[in-house]
Design an enzyme around this catalytic site. Sequence first.
Site, PDB file in Angstrom:
ATOM      1  N   GLU A 184       6.835   5.962  -7.795  1.00  0.00           N
ATOM      2  CA  GLU A 184       7.605   5.007  -7.007  1.00  0.00           C
ATOM      3  C   GLU A 184       8.816   5.662  -6.343  1.00  0.00           C
ATOM      4  OE1 GLU A 184       6.677   2.226  -6.063  1.00  0.00           O
ATOM      5  OE2 GLU A 184       5.024   1.799  -7.424  1.00  0.00           O
ATOM      6  N   TYR A 217      13.830  -2.635  -6.247  1.00  0.00           N
ATOM      7  CA  TYR A 217      12.376  -2.484  -6.076  1.00  0.00           C
ATOM      8  C   TYR A 217      11.774  -1.589  -7.159  1.00  0.00           C
ATOM      9  CZ  TYR A 217       7.973  -0.573  -4.702  1.00  0.00           C
ATOM     10  OH  TYR A 217       6.677  -0.144  -4.751  1.00  0.00           O
ATOM     11  N   ASP A 258       7.945  -4.310  -1.567  1.00  0.00           N
ATOM     12  CA  ASP A 258       8.142  -3.151  -0.701  1.00  0.00           C
ATOM     13  C   ASP A 258       7.778  -3.542   0.717  1.00  0.00           C
ATOM     14  OD1 ASP A 258       5.375  -3.237  -0.631  1.00  0.00           O
ATOM     15  OD2 ASP A 258       5.084  -1.146  -1.239  1.00  0.00           O
ATOM     16  N   CYS A 303      -3.853  -5.954   5.688  1.00  0.00           N
ATOM     17  CA  CYS A 303      -2.776  -6.627   6.431  1.00  0.00           C
ATOM     18  C   CYS A 303      -1.828  -5.570   6.990  1.00  0.00           C
ATOM     19  CB  CYS A 303      -2.042  -7.601   5.507  1.00  0.00           C
ATOM     20  SG  CYS A 303      -0.980  -8.771   6.373  1.00  0.00           S
ATOM     21  N   CYS A 325      -8.047  -9.456   9.559  1.00  0.00           N
ATOM     22  CA  CYS A 325      -8.008 -10.796   8.963  1.00  0.00           C
ATOM     23  C   CYS A 325      -9.369 -11.252   8.437  1.00  0.00           C
ATOM     24  CB  CYS A 325      -7.472 -11.802   9.983  1.00  0.00           C
ATOM     25  SG  CYS A 325      -5.747 -11.484  10.466  1.00  0.00           S
ATOM     26  N   CYS A 384      -3.428 -18.139   5.032  1.00  0.00           N
ATOM     27  CA  CYS A 384      -2.428 -17.451   5.849  1.00  0.00           C
ATOM     28  C   CYS A 384      -1.937 -18.308   7.017  1.00  0.00           C
ATOM     29  CB  CYS A 384      -2.986 -16.135   6.363  1.00  0.00           C
ATOM     30  SG  CYS A 384      -1.785 -15.169   7.296  1.00  0.00           S
TER      31      CYS A 384
END
Length: 345
Positions: free
Chosen positions: A43, A124, A142, A194, A201, A210
């Site tokens: 991370e 985060y 994020d 996405c 989609c 959505c």
Amino acid sequence: MSATGKTISERLLHWYDAHARDLPWRARPGKEAPAPYRVWMSEVMLQQTTVAAVKPYFEKFTATWPTVEALAAADEAEVMGAWAGLGYYSRARNLVKCAREVAARGGFPDTEAELRQLPGLGDYTAAAVAAIAFGRRAVVVDANVERVVARLFAIEEPLPGGRKAIRTHAEAITPDERAGDFAQAMMDLGATICTARDPKCLLCPLAEECEGRKRGDPARLPVKAPKKAKPERVGHAYWIECGGAVWLVTRPGKGMLGGMRALPDDGWSARTDGDARPPLGGEWRELGSVRHVFTHASLTLNVRSLAANAGPHGEGEWWPIAEIDEAGLPTLFAKAARLALAQRD
């Protein structure tokens, strides 16, 4: 809840079980969680850096320093050298500081609040380690998650102001169970389906829910404030050569590229006028310039060379030119070194 009776988190986790990315710091869905050390390391490296760029660094670091105790005992200069090329070098300094603190306390704390107290762990990273390594319910947001949530709930407020609403909605859909898998599923959805441009989609497990898709143009979300033009800086770097070696210095611990081995320069990080005074007298040769873009400024670095009998006043070291690739130069100075070598050859 959708027409199928499944919640957003259930639909997403079902998709993740079949489509999770294979990454060296992850455990497969349903397997034992990875060690906190590996989650934390990945991370930190992934902050503002792509997965493709991080993979070889992660593998090198965990092979060289397989435990947090090993990293804590490492020489900071060696760690900084291994980090060279990955950018945002304050992360490497914080990596060592954090490793030493974790080793001193006997391991990573397992709550988000305690993790946030460690050097270099913001909201985060603390949430990601708590959720992924320890299974705690934590809201992990994020850039990928930000984009998914903004589209899922059609959040129109431009960033950065819209982040409060994004976090509120992310909180609402984060499940109590499998919070780590859910966080990674959101990341994977944003990275592979996405996407920032041309979202897929028709393949999205959350397409039915959505709101951005229902409004016909999900790709425009999240709305971002116009970018400010980056200031232009000009500086000089000096290739000083003697007997098959080049003079290198270690930059101050604080400031840009702090603690990194580098060519001497004229302090370009604090100036915009391009004025330069070489560190030695003699017949300097102009080699050309290299360009580099930082997050806050763009830089044109002019490179000059000199054949010398001694190094400048101050601390430094003669480094064998044949081994310059092993010096751990940050990308900017690696570019300057390549230019000097090309002219030299």
